[in-house]
Structure formats: C-alpha cells, structure tokens
Design a protein around this motif. Structure first.
Motif, PDB file in Angstrom:
ATOM      1  N   PHE A 151       0.862  -1.177   0.000  1.00  0.00           N
ATOM      2  CA  PHE A 151       0.000   0.000   0.000  1.00  0.00           C
ATOM      3  C   PHE A 151       0.904   1.233   0.000  1.00  0.00           C
ATOM      4  CE2 PHE A 151      -2.474  -3.215   2.415  1.00  0.00           C
ATOM      5  CZ  PHE A 151      -3.614  -3.266   1.628  1.00  0.00           C
ATOM      6  N   VAL A 152       0.690   2.123  -0.955  1.00  0.00           N
ATOM      7  CA  VAL A 152       1.532   3.315  -1.083  1.00  0.00           C
ATOM      8  C   VAL A 152       0.681   4.568  -0.950  1.00  0.00           C
ATOM      9  CG1 VAL A 152       3.096   4.621  -2.572  1.00  0.00           C
ATOM     10  CG2 VAL A 152       3.147   2.114  -2.602  1.00  0.00           C
ATOM     11  N   ILE A 153       0.909   5.314   0.127  1.00  0.00           N
ATOM     12  CA  ILE A 153       0.235   6.606   0.292  1.00  0.00           C
ATOM     13  C   ILE A 153       1.129   7.688  -0.303  1.00  0.00           C
ATOM     14  CG2 ILE A 153      -0.682   8.300   1.916  1.00  0.00           C
ATOM     15  CD1 ILE A 153      -1.222   6.056   3.865  1.00  0.00           C
ATOM     16  N   GLU A 154       0.680   8.280  -1.397  1.00  0.00           N
ATOM     17  CA  GLU A 154       1.393   9.420  -1.984  1.00  0.00           C
ATOM     18  C   GLU A 154       0.893  10.670  -1.259  1.00  0.00           C
ATOM     19  OE1 GLU A 154       2.640   9.307  -6.262  1.00  0.00           O
ATOM     20  OE2 GLU A 154       0.800   8.138  -6.430  1.00  0.00           O
ATOM     21  N   ASN A 155       1.580  11.024  -0.205  1.00  0.00           N
ATOM     22  CA  ASN A 155       1.164  12.160   0.619  1.00  0.00           C
ATOM     23  C   ASN A 155       1.692  13.449   0.002  1.00  0.00           C
ATOM     24  OD1 ASN A 155       0.515  14.015   2.560  1.00  0.00           O
ATOM     25  ND2 ASN A 155       1.727  13.089   4.198  1.00  0.00           N
ATOM     26  N   ASN A 156       0.849  14.072  -0.832  1.00  0.00           N
ATOM     27  CA  ASN A 156       1.273  15.337  -1.450  1.00  0.00           C
ATOM     28  C   ASN A 156       0.794  16.542  -0.648  1.00  0.00           C
ATOM     29  OD1 ASN A 156      -1.430  15.722  -2.236  1.00  0.00           O
ATOM     30  ND2 ASN A 156      -1.084  14.942  -4.305  1.00  0.00           N
ATOM     31  N   GLN A 157       0.403  16.286   0.587  1.00  0.00           N
ATOM     32  CA  GLN A 157       0.183  17.298   1.630  1.00  0.00           C
ATOM     33  C   GLN A 157      -1.184  17.981   1.625  1.00  0.00           C
ATOM     34  OE1 GLN A 157       2.804  17.127   3.687  1.00  0.00           O
ATOM     35  NE2 GLN A 157       3.860  15.891   2.147  1.00  0.00           N
ATOM     36  N   TYR A 158      -1.909  17.959   0.502  1.00  0.00           N
ATOM     37  CA  TYR A 158      -3.119  18.774   0.433  1.00  0.00           C
ATOM     38  C   TYR A 158      -4.371  18.065  -0.070  1.00  0.00           C
ATOM     39  CZ  TYR A 158      -0.456  22.976   1.478  1.00  0.00           C
ATOM     40  OH  TYR A 158       0.317  23.917   2.101  1.00  0.00           O
ATOM     41  N   ALA A 159      -4.321  16.763  -0.336  1.00  0.00           N
ATOM     42  CA  ALA A 159      -5.493  16.070  -0.859  1.00  0.00           C
ATOM     43  C   ALA A 159      -6.103  16.900  -1.997  1.00  0.00           C
ATOM     44  CB  ALA A 159      -6.498  15.793   0.240  1.00  0.00           C
ATOM     45  N   MET A 160      -7.388  17.206  -1.910  1.00  0.00           N
ATOM     46  CA  MET A 160      -7.998  18.054  -2.940  1.00  0.00           C
ATOM     47  C   MET A 160      -7.756  19.539  -2.684  1.00  0.00           C
ATOM     48  SD  MET A 160     -11.665  16.324  -3.907  1.00  0.00           S
ATOM     49  CE  MET A 160     -12.031  17.619  -5.081  1.00  0.00           C
ATOM     50  N   GLY A 161      -7.426  19.894  -1.452  1.00  0.00           N
ATOM     51  CA  GLY A 161      -7.213  21.304  -1.165  1.00  0.00           C
ATOM     52  C   GLY A 161      -7.185  21.621   0.312  1.00  0.00           C
ATOM     53  N   THR A 162      -7.094  20.581   1.145  1.00  0.00           N
ATOM     54  CA  THR A 162      -7.064  20.776   2.591  1.00  0.00           C
ATOM     55  C   THR A 162      -5.776  20.184   3.144  1.00  0.00           C
ATOM     56  OG1 THR A 162      -9.482  20.609   2.691  1.00  0.00           O
ATOM     57  CG2 THR A 162      -8.281  20.343   4.756  1.00  0.00           C
ATOM     58  N   ALA A 163      -5.015  20.960   3.880  1.00  0.00           N
ATOM     59  CA  ALA A 163      -3.757  20.490   4.453  1.00  0.00           C
ATOM     60  C   ALA A 163      -4.008  19.295   5.367  1.00  0.00           C
ATOM     61  CB  ALA A 163      -3.083  21.618   5.230  1.00  0.00           C
ATOM     62  N   VAL A 164      -3.069  18.352   5.370  1.00  0.00           N
ATOM     63  CA  VAL A 164      -3.256  17.135   6.163  1.00  0.00           C
ATOM     64  C   VAL A 164      -3.465  17.445   7.646  1.00  0.00           C
ATOM     65  CG1 VAL A 164      -2.018  15.628   4.570  1.00  0.00           C
ATOM     66  CG2 VAL A 164      -0.748  16.808   6.362  1.00  0.00           C
ATOM     67  N   SER A 165      -2.849  18.506   8.140  1.00  0.00           N
ATOM     68  CA  SER A 165      -2.986  18.835   9.559  1.00  0.00           C
ATOM     69  C   SER A 165      -4.409  19.260   9.915  1.00  0.00           C
ATOM     70  CB  SER A 165      -2.011  19.953   9.937  1.00  0.00           C
ATOM     71  OG  SER A 165      -2.260  21.121   9.169  1.00  0.00           O
ATOM     72  N   ARG A 166      -5.180  19.680   8.916  1.00  0.00           N
ATOM     73  CA  ARG A 166      -6.566  20.085   9.152  1.00  0.00           C
ATOM     74  C   ARG A 166      -7.549  18.950   8.926  1.00  0.00           C
ATOM     75  NH1 ARG A 166      -8.395  24.509   5.566  1.00  0.00           N
ATOM     76  NH2 ARG A 166     -10.120  24.560   7.039  1.00  0.00           N
ATOM     77  N   SER A 167      -7.120  17.899   8.218  1.00  0.00           N
ATOM     78  CA  SER A 167      -8.054  16.835   7.847  1.00  0.00           C
ATOM     79  C   SER A 167      -7.814  15.520   8.569  1.00  0.00           C
ATOM     80  CB  SER A 167      -7.985  16.583   6.338  1.00  0.00           C
ATOM     81  OG  SER A 167      -6.702  16.105   5.976  1.00  0.00           O
ATOM     82  N   SER A 168      -6.622  15.340   9.130  1.00  0.00           N
ATOM     83  CA  SER A 168      -6.263  14.038   9.684  1.00  0.00           C
ATOM     84  C   SER A 168      -5.721  14.166  11.108  1.00  0.00           C
ATOM     85  CB  SER A 168      -5.203  13.361   8.804  1.00  0.00           C
ATOM     86  OG  SER A 168      -5.710  13.149   7.501  1.00  0.00           O
ATOM     87  N   ALA A 169      -6.294  13.393  12.026  1.00  0.00           N
ATOM     88  CA  ALA A 169      -5.821  13.411  13.403  1.00  0.00           C
ATOM     89  C   ALA A 169      -4.430  12.810  13.507  1.00  0.00           C
ATOM     90  CB  ALA A 169      -6.798  12.646  14.304  1.00  0.00           C
ATOM     91  N   GLU A 170      -4.167  11.771  12.711  1.00  0.00           N
ATOM     92  CA  GLU A 170      -2.836  11.159  12.655  1.00  0.00           C
ATOM     93  C   GLU A 170      -2.228  11.479  11.297  1.00  0.00           C
ATOM     94  OE1 GLU A 170       0.199  10.331  13.125  1.00  0.00           O
ATOM     95  OE2 GLU A 170      -0.339   8.799  14.617  1.00  0.00           O
ATOM     96  N   THR A 171      -1.261  12.385  11.294  1.00  0.00           N
ATOM     97  CA  THR A 171      -0.662  12.827  10.029  1.00  0.00           C
ATOM     98  C   THR A 171       0.553  11.999   9.632  1.00  0.00           C
ATOM     99  OG1 THR A 171       0.665  14.474  11.192  1.00  0.00           O
ATOM    100  CG2 THR A 171      -1.472  15.191  10.356  1.00  0.00           C
ATOM    101  N   GLU A 172       0.999  11.102  10.511  1.00  0.00           N
ATOM    102  CA  GLU A 172       2.078  10.183  10.162  1.00  0.00           C
ATOM    103  C   GLU A 172       1.411   8.939   9.579  1.00  0.00           C
ATOM    104  OE1 GLU A 172       5.188  10.999  10.363  1.00  0.00           O
ATOM    105  OE2 GLU A 172       4.886  12.884  11.426  1.00  0.00           O
ATOM    106  N   PHE A 173       1.134   8.999   8.276  1.00  0.00           N
ATOM    107  CA  PHE A 173       0.270   7.991   7.661  1.00  0.00           C
ATOM    108  C   PHE A 173       0.866   6.589   7.672  1.00  0.00           C
ATOM    109  CE2 PHE A 173      -1.248  11.994   5.831  1.00  0.00           C
ATOM    110  CZ  PHE A 173      -2.612  11.855   6.023  1.00  0.00           C
ATOM    111  N   TYR A 174       2.171   6.474   7.724  1.00  0.00           N
ATOM    112  CA  TYR A 174       2.780   5.151   7.708  1.00  0.00           C
ATOM    113  C   TYR A 174       2.434   4.361   8.968  1.00  0.00           C
ATOM    114  CZ  TYR A 174       6.375   6.863  10.965  1.00  0.00           C
ATOM    115  OH  TYR A 174       7.024   7.372  12.069  1.00  0.00           O
TER     116      TYR A 174
END
Length: 364
Positions: A211-234
């Motif tokens: 499983f490969v998460i390409e974390n380009n930081q903004y999804a569709m337009g929201t920063a990961v820090s605003r959308s995800s409680a756990e930002t260390e996706f690995y």
C-alpha cells in the motif's frame, strides 16, 4: 476454595468464545524502517541514474504539455497532473517485476503509466479522447488501463482502487504466480473506510500487496494537519499489524532503496506493507484548481530545494555528466513529447458505435 485461573484478555473479550488464532506477538511497526535506515539511498549504476533522470523528465515534460493541451480545450473533463511527484512512480516501479507484478492507482495516473514504459503516444491520445488512446478514447485522463502491462487503472472514485488492489493481490496469491500488487492512494483517500477494510483483509489473508500513500500534503485542497488526526500515515497500518515505512518521496534514490526493502519483505511471504511517500504537487489538485490554499512562496521553496529532477541532476553532474549532455537529454524528451501531442491531435475520434463496445466481458 481454589482460585480460578485468570482468563486471558482474548478469552475475557470473547466471553467464552474460542480464543482467536494465536499470532506472533513480536510485531514491530518499525522493523522495515530500521532496515531501510541502514542504507537509505539506492546505490544506482550510471546507466540506472540516467534512466531514472530520463523517465522523471519524460513525466515532467509530458504533464507540462498535457496542461497546455487542456488550456487549448483539447483535453476535456478532469485532468490531474503529476508534476513534482515523479520520483515516487519511478523509484517504486523501477523495482517491480513487469512480468509478474500489478499496479493500480487513482485518477492522477499519467505518470504511473509512463513509469511503466507505456507509449506516450497512446497515453496522450487517450487524454485527448482519440480512438488510438489506450482505452480507445473512452477513459480520458482518469481511467486508463493496460492489462498487457498489468496496469489496472486509473480510478475516479476516491480510495476505490485500494480494495481492487486487494483483489489483485488475492489473485497473485491464489494463482501462486509470485507477483505482488502495488496499490497507490493519496493522503485524502487515507481516511476512507474501505482502505481499512482492505488493510484488515490483506493482513488476515497475508496478501502480497504494498500500500503506497502518496502524501502530497493537500489532498484536494485541505492540508493534512486540518483533515487528519494522525498525520504520520505510515503508522496507519499498526492496528492491523502491517509494518510501515516513512520515505522522502522527492528523492528517487531513497524511494528505490525503500522499495527494495518493502518488496523483498512481501515477496518472502510476510504479507502487506504500508509505505508513506512524502511528496508535493506543484500544480493544483486538478487543472481547474487555482490552489489558493497555499502560498506561492511555499511552492517556490519546494521547487528550489526539493525538486526530484534537479536533485538527481546534481548527482549526475557530480558523477561527471556535463550540462550539455543533460540538455541534450531534455531536448530529445521534449521532441518525444511533441511527437506524442502531434500524434494525438492528428488521430481520429472514436466512431459512435464505440460507445457500445467494452461494456460487458462477453459478447451478446
């Protein structure tokens, strides 16, 4: 009276139900990361370095041209460019066995197809909706397939490809063909429920999938820090006993080194791996996105200090390649991309009858 023996935690939770099958309690989330840290950059030969450089540059120039064609109205619908993320697809897919392994991804898929060595002509023709396109002009930017290359899309539904990737991995295991599935998804898709259902099944059934998460930081337009409680996706696979890897997705040599560790683990029958590739898209989510949620200075800083192509170019120069040699490579790639664009523009559109083909597997 004798004291009754204490129940195990599993017996207590099950309230008398049989204990679950015992598992190795020595699971560690960081085992693969620790192995990766010991040799964090792939020791590429000169030929490999040049190949990586050419492939990343091809994706960059192809996507730039696709953006131009979109602006001219020659590409309709949505168009998601891969500019900035080139090191991910090249670093990972260069380590695959093209005779056995399968790849599946979301709708930002042009780069993954080019990384697999698929003809730029048929990819550009598909983008422009032409009969010569790899999906006969009916898939467009988001829905490209090549069963010949074991590339299964190109999917427009966020996160849907992860479950399908689980199915591909199940087929590899069932057929005992020795292959693995590389299933890409983004930081936005990482919060989808079907992703975790697939994690669970893949771990239970010991499926050969990365499983490969390409974390380009903004999804569709929201920063990961605003959308995800756990930002260390690995870390997201820990609950399913899936080891994780945290990788700099802007360095193709680091990505390739991580791929060597992850793929070896999976091929040895150990089950799934979750890789987080930290990367950055220079353009908006799609061509219709003005990307006003980030500053111009932030993008310029990424380009100036973290660009994957410029980073590898520096390595090549240090190893004795000249600026003129690298300029010639760029010139040849620009010509190749122009050839693909000309091919697409001069190719006919599909006949109306094409709408009725490829609807069902059988003919009726």
């Amino acid at each position: 009276m004798a004291k009754a023996p204490a129940k195990s935690s599993k017996q207590a939770k099950g309230k008398g139900a049989p204990a679950a099958q015992s598992r190795d309690d020595n699971f560690s989330l960081s085992d693969l990361q620790d192995a990766f840290e010991k040799a964090k950059r792939y020791d590429a030969s000169e030929d490999e370095l040049l190949k990586f450089y050419e492939q990343m540059l091809l994706i960059r120039r192809f996507e730039e041209r696709a953006g131009q064609l979109y602006g001219l109205g020659l590409i309709g619908g949505f168009c998601h460019l891969y500019i900035g993320q080139e090191a991910v697809a090249i670093g990972l897919q260069s380590a695959l066995d093209s005779d056995r392994d399968s790849v599946i991804t979301g709708y930002r898929d042009h780069g993954h197809m080019l990384a697999y060595g698929i003809d730029p002509n048929v990819i550009m023709a598909e983008l422009t909706g032409r009969q010569a396109g790899i999906s006969k002009g009916k898939g467009g930017s988001m829905h490209m397939f090549s069963t010949e290359h074991k590339f299964y899309g190109g999917h427009g539904i966020v996160g849907a490809q992860v479950s399908l990737g689980g199915g591909l991995a199940f087929a590899h295991k069932y057929n005992e063909d020795g292959g693995l599935c590389l299933a890409y998804f983004g930081d936005g898709a990482a919060n989808q429920g079907q992703v975790y259902e697939t994690f669970n099944m893949a771990a239970l059934w010991n499926l050969p999938i990365v499983f490969v998460i390409e974390n380009n930081q903004y999804a569709m337009g929201t920063a990961v820090s605003r959308s995800s409680a756990e930002t260390e996706f690995y870390r997201r696979g820990a609950a399913f006993r899936i080891p994780g890897m945290d990788v700099n997705g802007m360095d193709v040599l680091e990505v390739r080194a991580a791929a060597e560790v992850a793929f070896k683990y999976v091929r040895e029958g150990n089950g799934p791996v979750l890789m987080e590739l930290n990367t950055y898209r220079y353009r908006g989510h799609s061509m219709s996105d003005p990307a006003k949620y980030r500053t111009r200075e932030e993008v310029q800083d990424q380009r100036a200090h973290h660009d994957p192509i410029e980073g590898l170019k520096k390595v090549l120069l240090e190893k004795g390649k000249s600026e003129d040699e690298l300029k010639e490579i760029d010139k040849a790639i620009r010509a190749r991309v122009s050839e693909a664009a000309d091919f697409a523009e001069s190719s006919p559109e599909p006949e109306a009858a094409e709408l009725y083909t490829d609807v069902l597997v059988e003919e009726y």
